[in-house]
Structures are given as C-alpha cells and as structure tokens.
Motif scaffolding. Structure first.
Motif, PDB file in Angstrom:
ATOM      1  N   CYS A  49      18.659  -2.698   0.205  1.00  0.00           N
ATOM      2  CA  CYS A  49      18.821  -1.246   0.330  1.00  0.00           C
ATOM      3  C   CYS A  49      18.792  -0.601  -1.042  1.00  0.00           C
ATOM      4  CB  CYS A  49      20.143  -0.896   1.020  1.00  0.00           C
ATOM      5  SG  CYS A  49      20.216  -1.343   2.749  1.00  0.00           S
ATOM      6  N   GLY A  50      19.526  -1.186  -1.969  1.00  0.00           N
ATOM      7  CA  GLY A  50      19.624  -0.631  -3.323  1.00  0.00           C
ATOM      8  C   GLY A  50      18.262  -0.563  -3.998  1.00  0.00           C
ATOM      9  N   SER A  51      17.484  -1.621  -3.898  1.00  0.00           N
ATOM     10  CA  SER A  51      16.163  -1.633  -4.530  1.00  0.00           C
ATOM     11  C   SER A  51      15.287  -0.529  -3.975  1.00  0.00           C
ATOM     12  CB  SER A  51      15.483  -2.989  -4.293  1.00  0.00           C
ATOM     13  OG  SER A  51      16.294  -4.044  -4.761  1.00  0.00           O
ATOM     14  N   LEU A  52      15.272  -0.441  -2.655  1.00  0.00           N
ATOM     15  CA  LEU A  52      14.423   0.569  -2.027  1.00  0.00           C
ATOM     16  C   LEU A  52      14.858   1.972  -2.421  1.00  0.00           C
ATOM     17  CD1 LEU A  52      14.060  -1.130   1.458  1.00  0.00           C
ATOM     18  CD2 LEU A  52      12.228  -0.713  -0.193  1.00  0.00           C
ATOM     19  N   VAL A  53      16.160   2.192  -2.413  1.00  0.00           N
ATOM     20  CA  VAL A  53      16.677   3.503  -2.812  1.00  0.00           C
ATOM     21  C   VAL A  53      16.300   3.804  -4.258  1.00  0.00           C
ATOM     22  CG1 VAL A  53      18.774   4.790  -3.323  1.00  0.00           C
ATOM     23  CG2 VAL A  53      18.562   3.569  -1.148  1.00  0.00           C
ATOM     24  N   ALA A  54      16.435   2.826  -5.111  1.00  0.00           N
ATOM     25  CA  ALA A  54      16.125   3.014  -6.530  1.00  0.00           C
ATOM     26  C   ALA A  54      14.669   3.417  -6.721  1.00  0.00           C
ATOM     27  CB  ALA A  54      16.429   1.739  -7.303  1.00  0.00           C
ATOM     28  N   GLU A  55      13.790   2.761  -5.978  1.00  0.00           N
ATOM     29  CA  GLU A  55      12.373   3.099  -6.117  1.00  0.00           C
ATOM     30  C   GLU A  55      12.076   4.509  -5.632  1.00  0.00           C
ATOM     31  OE1 GLU A  55       9.522   0.139  -4.851  1.00  0.00           O
ATOM     32  OE2 GLU A  55      11.066  -1.402  -5.018  1.00  0.00           O
TER      33      GLU A  55
ATOM     34  N   SER B 137      18.516  10.346   8.735  1.00  0.00           N
ATOM     35  CA  SER B 137      19.803  10.241   8.048  1.00  0.00           C
ATOM     36  C   SER B 137      19.626   9.740   6.624  1.00  0.00           C
ATOM     37  CB  SER B 137      20.726   9.302   8.821  1.00  0.00           C
ATOM     38  OG  SER B 137      20.936   9.782  10.130  1.00  0.00           O
ATOM     39  N   VAL B 138      18.825   8.723   6.473  1.00  0.00           N
ATOM     40  CA  VAL B 138      18.594   8.178   5.134  1.00  0.00           C
ATOM     41  C   VAL B 138      17.944   9.236   4.244  1.00  0.00           C
ATOM     42  CG1 VAL B 138      17.235   6.498   3.851  1.00  0.00           C
ATOM     43  CG2 VAL B 138      18.512   5.785   5.864  1.00  0.00           C
ATOM     44  N   ASP B 139      16.991   9.963   4.789  1.00  0.00           N
ATOM     45  CA  ASP B 139      16.375  11.051   4.031  1.00  0.00           C
ATOM     46  C   ASP B 139      17.435  12.058   3.580  1.00  0.00           C
ATOM     47  OD1 ASP B 139      13.934   9.920   4.280  1.00  0.00           O
ATOM     48  OD2 ASP B 139      13.134  11.333   5.745  1.00  0.00           O
ATOM     49  N   ALA B 140      18.306  12.410   4.500  1.00  0.00           N
ATOM     50  CA  ALA B 140      19.352  13.377   4.163  1.00  0.00           C
ATOM     51  C   ALA B 140      20.250  12.841   3.054  1.00  0.00           C
ATOM     52  CB  ALA B 140      20.167  13.717   5.401  1.00  0.00           C
ATOM     53  N   LEU B 141      20.578  11.572   3.151  1.00  0.00           N
ATOM     54  CA  LEU B 141      21.453  10.979   2.137  1.00  0.00           C
ATOM     55  C   LEU B 141      20.810  11.043   0.752  1.00  0.00           C
ATOM     56  CD1 LEU B 141      22.851   7.817   3.967  1.00  0.00           C
ATOM     57  CD2 LEU B 141      24.081   9.896   3.345  1.00  0.00           C
ATOM     58  N   LEU B 142      19.499  10.846   0.717  1.00  0.00           N
ATOM     59  CA  LEU B 142      18.802  10.803  -0.569  1.00  0.00           C
ATOM     60  C   LEU B 142      18.278  12.175  -0.981  1.00  0.00           C
ATOM     61  CD1 LEU B 142      16.833   7.452  -0.256  1.00  0.00           C
ATOM     62  CD2 LEU B 142      19.158   7.883  -1.058  1.00  0.00           C
ATOM     63  N   GLY B 143      18.557  13.173  -0.157  1.00  0.00           N
ATOM     64  CA  GLY B 143      18.096  14.514  -0.503  1.00  0.00           C
ATOM     65  C   GLY B 143      16.601  14.675  -0.361  1.00  0.00           C
TER      66      GLY B 143
ATOM     67  N   GLU C   8       0.821  -1.213   0.000  1.00  0.00           N
ATOM     68  CA  GLU C   8       0.000   0.000   0.000  1.00  0.00           C
ATOM     69  C   GLU C   8       0.854   1.262   0.000  1.00  0.00           C
ATOM     70  OE1 GLU C   8      -3.529  -0.008   0.608  1.00  0.00           O
ATOM     71  OE2 GLU C   8      -3.619  -2.205   0.486  1.00  0.00           O
ATOM     72  N   ALA C   9       2.026   1.139   0.589  1.00  0.00           N
ATOM     73  CA  ALA C   9       2.814   2.333   0.851  1.00  0.00           C
ATOM     74  C   ALA C   9       3.609   2.792  -0.360  1.00  0.00           C
ATOM     75  CB  ALA C   9       3.767   2.068   2.010  1.00  0.00           C
ATOM     76  N   GLY C  10       3.970   4.052  -0.350  1.00  0.00           N
ATOM     77  CA  GLY C  10       4.822   4.603  -1.384  1.00  0.00           C
ATOM     78  C   GLY C  10       6.270   4.228  -1.122  1.00  0.00           C
ATOM     79  N   ALA C  11       7.134   4.569  -2.060  1.00  0.00           N
ATOM     80  CA  ALA C  11       8.530   4.152  -1.981  1.00  0.00           C
ATOM     81  C   ALA C  11       9.222   4.704  -0.747  1.00  0.00           C
ATOM     82  CB  ALA C  11       9.271   4.565  -3.251  1.00  0.00           C
ATOM     83  N   ILE C  12       9.032   5.959  -0.485  1.00  0.00           N
ATOM     84  CA  ILE C  12       9.697   6.571   0.661  1.00  0.00           C
ATOM     85  C   ILE C  12       9.211   5.945   1.963  1.00  0.00           C
ATOM     86  CG2 ILE C  12       9.953   8.710   1.979  1.00  0.00           C
ATOM     87  CD1 ILE C  12       9.990  10.274  -0.532  1.00  0.00           C
ATOM     88  N   GLU C  13       7.915   5.753   2.028  1.00  0.00           N
ATOM     89  CA  GLU C  13       7.349   5.169   3.239  1.00  0.00           C
ATOM     90  C   GLU C  13       7.874   3.746   3.434  1.00  0.00           C
ATOM     91  OE1 GLU C  13       2.901   4.567   5.187  1.00  0.00           O
ATOM     92  OE2 GLU C  13       3.141   5.467   3.203  1.00  0.00           O
ATOM     93  N   ARG C  14       7.992   2.998   2.364  1.00  0.00           N
ATOM     94  CA  ARG C  14       8.512   1.626   2.458  1.00  0.00           C
ATOM     95  C   ARG C  14       9.950   1.637   2.962  1.00  0.00           C
ATOM     96  NH1 ARG C  14       6.871  -0.025  -2.603  1.00  0.00           N
ATOM     97  NH2 ARG C  14       8.691  -1.368  -2.816  1.00  0.00           N
ATOM     98  N   LEU C  15      10.722   2.579   2.441  1.00  0.00           N
ATOM     99  CA  LEU C  15      12.099   2.693   2.920  1.00  0.00           C
ATOM    100  C   LEU C  15      12.113   3.009   4.412  1.00  0.00           C
ATOM    101  CD1 LEU C  15      15.140   2.818   2.433  1.00  0.00           C
ATOM    102  CD2 LEU C  15      14.889   5.195   1.728  1.00  0.00           C
ATOM    103  N   HIS C  16      11.242   3.883   4.823  1.00  0.00           N
ATOM    104  CA  HIS C  16      11.184   4.232   6.246  1.00  0.00           C
ATOM    105  C   HIS C  16      10.787   3.022   7.099  1.00  0.00           C
ATOM    106  CE1 HIS C  16      10.651   8.881   5.616  1.00  0.00           C
ATOM    107  NE2 HIS C  16      11.799   8.399   5.134  1.00  0.00           N
ATOM    108  N   LEU C  17       9.853   2.246   6.613  1.00  0.00           N
ATOM    109  CA  LEU C  17       9.441   1.038   7.351  1.00  0.00           C
ATOM    110  C   LEU C  17      10.625   0.076   7.469  1.00  0.00           C
ATOM    111  CD1 LEU C  17       5.900   0.467   5.779  1.00  0.00           C
ATOM    112  CD2 LEU C  17       6.415   1.062   8.165  1.00  0.00           C
ATOM    113  N   PHE C  18      11.357  -0.033   6.389  1.00  0.00           N
ATOM    114  CA  PHE C  18      12.538  -0.900   6.364  1.00  0.00           C
ATOM    115  C   PHE C  18      13.564  -0.434   7.399  1.00  0.00           C
ATOM    116  CE2 PHE C  18      16.749  -1.910   4.492  1.00  0.00           C
ATOM    117  CZ  PHE C  18      16.630  -3.294   4.410  1.00  0.00           C
ATOM    118  N   VAL C  19      13.820   0.858   7.403  1.00  0.00           N
ATOM    119  CA  VAL C  19      14.792   1.412   8.344  1.00  0.00           C
ATOM    120  C   VAL C  19      14.326   1.199   9.786  1.00  0.00           C
ATOM    121  CG1 VAL C  19      15.837   3.541   9.180  1.00  0.00           C
ATOM    122  CG2 VAL C  19      15.692   3.114   6.724  1.00  0.00           C
ATOM    123  N   ARG C  20      13.064   1.494  10.022  1.00  0.00           N
ATOM    124  CA  ARG C  20      12.566   1.387  11.399  1.00  0.00           C
ATOM    125  C   ARG C  20      12.619  -0.060  11.894  1.00  0.00           C
ATOM    126  NH1 ARG C  20      10.534   4.651  14.861  1.00  0.00           N
ATOM    127  NH2 ARG C  20      10.326   6.346  13.367  1.00  0.00           N
TER     128      ARG C  20
END
Lengths: 192, 192
Positions: A125-131, A182-188, A69-81
């Motif tokens: 990590c790479g897949s999530l970042v790419a999305e 931090s991840v947000d900062a890295l990805l701008g 259901e979630a968008g790419a950024i949200e999925r990355l955040h879920l992964f990080v958390r």
DNA sequence: ACGCTTATTATACATATGTACAATAAGCCC
DNA sequence: GGGCTTATTGTACATATGTATAATAAGCGT
C-alpha cells in the motif's frame, strides 16, 4: 501440499473446530499418522497453511498492481479492485483468515506469520501511495506517508471484511467502487 | 453473568481452544455442571458472551457521539476517537471478536449476532455521516449515503484492527488521529 | 416449619482428539 | 537385485471434552 489444501478445505467447511487431524487426513485421502511425518505437530501444519493462504491472497492484488503500462493512480486502482473482488474477497478467504487470527494468542508462531503478511501488505500500500503522490508532485513527510498507507490499508481491510461477510448488501463490484473512491478521497485525488 | 465474564476471561487468556467448559467454570469459581443449568449448551454460552461483548464495545463510541452540545462533525470525531482508543481498541477486544467470528461458520447463531451488531454499528456511522452532510448543506442520494457509511465503517474497522494488533507501530492517539483525518477526507471536510 | 423452586455439586459416560511408535510398502541409486 | 531412504499405514494410548443425571444445598414465600 496436499495436506495444506486439505486443511484449508476442512477449515472452510466447518471452521477451526472441525479441522481435526483425522478429518484433515481423510480430506487428503491419507491416514492421520502421515501428518506427523511431515509436520511436528498440528499447530505447525496450521502455520504452514496460514502462510500459504496469505501468500495466495496477496498474489492477485500485487500482480494487478504490476501493470507496467499503467500510471501510478491506475495501478493503485487495479490493486484496490483486485483486493476487493472475488476470489480475494470471499467468504472462503474470510473463514480462513478469521480462523487463523483467532489462534494467534494460543500459537505464537501464527502471530509471527500474521505480522509478516500484514507488514508486507501495508508496505505494498505504501509503495503505491508513494508513487501516486510522486506522480502528483505532492511532497509529504515519511510520517504522513506511513499514516496514509495505514489509512489505505485500513479501508481495504474494512471493506474486505464487509464484502466477505455481507456481500448480499452490495451489488456486484460496488465494494470495489467504494474502495477506489475512498482511496482517492484519502489521497486527495479528484475522481471523475 | 459471572459465567459470561469468566468466558471472556478464558478466551482472552488462551483463545477459543482453551475456553473449555471446565476452565470457564473454574474461572467463575463454580463447577462445570452449573453451566448447563443456565445455558443449554456451550455454544449458547458463547452466543450470550458474544452479544455481551459487542454491546460492551459499542457502548463507549455511541455514548461519546451523544454529546448534545457538540456539532455534527465534532460528534463524528468523538465517535471515531472513542472507537479507536482504549479500551474499545485493545488486544483484549480483538481476541474476543476474532474468536467469535471464527466460529460463525460452525455456529449459525453466532453469525446472526454478528450480523446484528454489524448493522447496528454501520447504522450509527450512517446517522452521524448524514448529520454532518446536512450540517454542510450537502445533498446526496441514499445510495451514496449508504456507501459513505460503509466506507466510514470500513476505515474504523480497518484501523481498529491495526491498532489492536500492531499498536507498537503507532504512537499514543495516532490511530485515532488518522481515523479522524481519514473520515474527514472521505466526507470532503477540510481538516484544519 | 413446610413445601417448592432455584442454585449448585459430584460423578459418570461416551466420544473426540493429539500424539506416539512399530511395522510395512514404495521409490531409487549403485 | 540389495540396500537404503522416504512415504504410508495401523493401532494404541492417555487425556481432554461436552454432556447427562441424580443428589444435595440454599433461598424464600406462606
């Protein structure tokens, strides 16, 4: 399987040193001889336990990132958390991880397991970042993408270490918050 | 001192397992009994070696950051580059670090050494970050500063791990470059 | 040269440890 | 139930290992 769980328990309790064939057998409620019935030698048991532990650790974060259901950024955040919360981030898992990595030099098979699980996690990590980048209509070279994945992976590893070993220096959930920012900062990505 | 160097050599060669009293003594060119003349027991020798190793590892980055001519950002960059280059970032140092951290559970004294060196390194990160922010006329709360320091520390730890264990996946100096860019991103510095 | 402290060795011991193997019990198919 | 495979035990062995201790050598100030 019982033996693998018993091996984990022994390592967690007293480190690799105390994880002897006899103690592992005792923890599993069997006699030492049985271990050699299932595993050619002790290092093989360690190898199986290492593999099991890494799979166990990667499960929750990967699962969390599969929220369709979630968008790419949200999925990355879920992964990080998930990566930076209990039970993935815990003294228990650190003890297991540290014990096995310290044996890589003397047991080549363990080095192979490490390499596999490392590459798998980094690829995740790479897949999530790419999305995320695609969602943001940001085009980057594969090289830059790999480097971003390495950086994200590094933040997660580093914060995971800090959290496992010095959780008393942080409040509940604080490490995960730091990770997300931090991840947000890295990805701008502009947080908030 | 000879004994400490010999202990390092044994651990690097074959991991903690093979670092026995006898092998260490042999590597130092003495007899096993001598070890107990200088150290109450083996764990004490390990403790001293751990402390020595951590000091050794922190030396170059801290020294690099002391360049009095350079500005805050440049000093931070020098610190990062030194941390993520040989010899600080090397399989040798990883093997030593991993071996000792895996013993923390069974040897409390080692945990204390780890905590000390961790706090010291993190504080160094914090000081450098604070100076950069001051130079940029950016005011942040101490809490935010601590979190930034933790994040910078994490990137360095994580990239250091990657570089020690998977240097074949990166080009020369690439990890340090990633580190510098990542730290810049964390602090909101516009690279280039 | 003497005496004292420190450095170093040699040897011994008790135990922990990984491994091996023969023997026995349990499960299961026909 | 017989026979076969698998699971499990008990015991034994050779060795590695940390530690202890008495003995010896070396350094050194006076």
């Amino acid at each position: 399987m019982e033996l693998i769980l018993a091996t984990q328990a022994c390592i967690v309790e007293g480190g690799i040193r105390q994880a002897t064939v006899r103690k592992i057998a005792a923890a599993a409620g069997v006699t030492p001889g049985l271990i050699r019935h299932y595993f050619p030698d002790k290092d093989d048991l360690f190898c199986a336990t290492y593999k099991f532990t890494m799979t166990e650790m990667a499960r929750l974060p990967v699962l969390a990132a599969q929220d369709i259901e979630a968008g790419a950024i949200e999925r990355l955040h879920l992964f990080v958390r998930a990566s930076l919360s209990s039970p993935v981030m815990s003294p228990r898992h650190h003890q297991l991880w540290a014990s096995f990595t310290s044996l890589m030099r003397s047991v080549p098979a363990l080095a192979a397991v490490h390499r596999d699980s490392y590459l798998e996690f980094r690829q995740e990590c790479g897949s999530l970042v790419a999305e995320v980048l695609r969602e943001q209509r940001q085009a980057v070279s594969t090289r830059k993408l790999d480097q971003l994945a390495a950086a994200v992976n590094a933040v997660l590893d580093g914060l995971w270490l800090e959290g496992c070993l010095a959780s008393d220096l942080f409040e509940a959930g604080e490490i995960a918050d730091i990770g997300i920012r931090s991840v947000d900062a890295l990805l701008g990505i502009d947080s908030n």
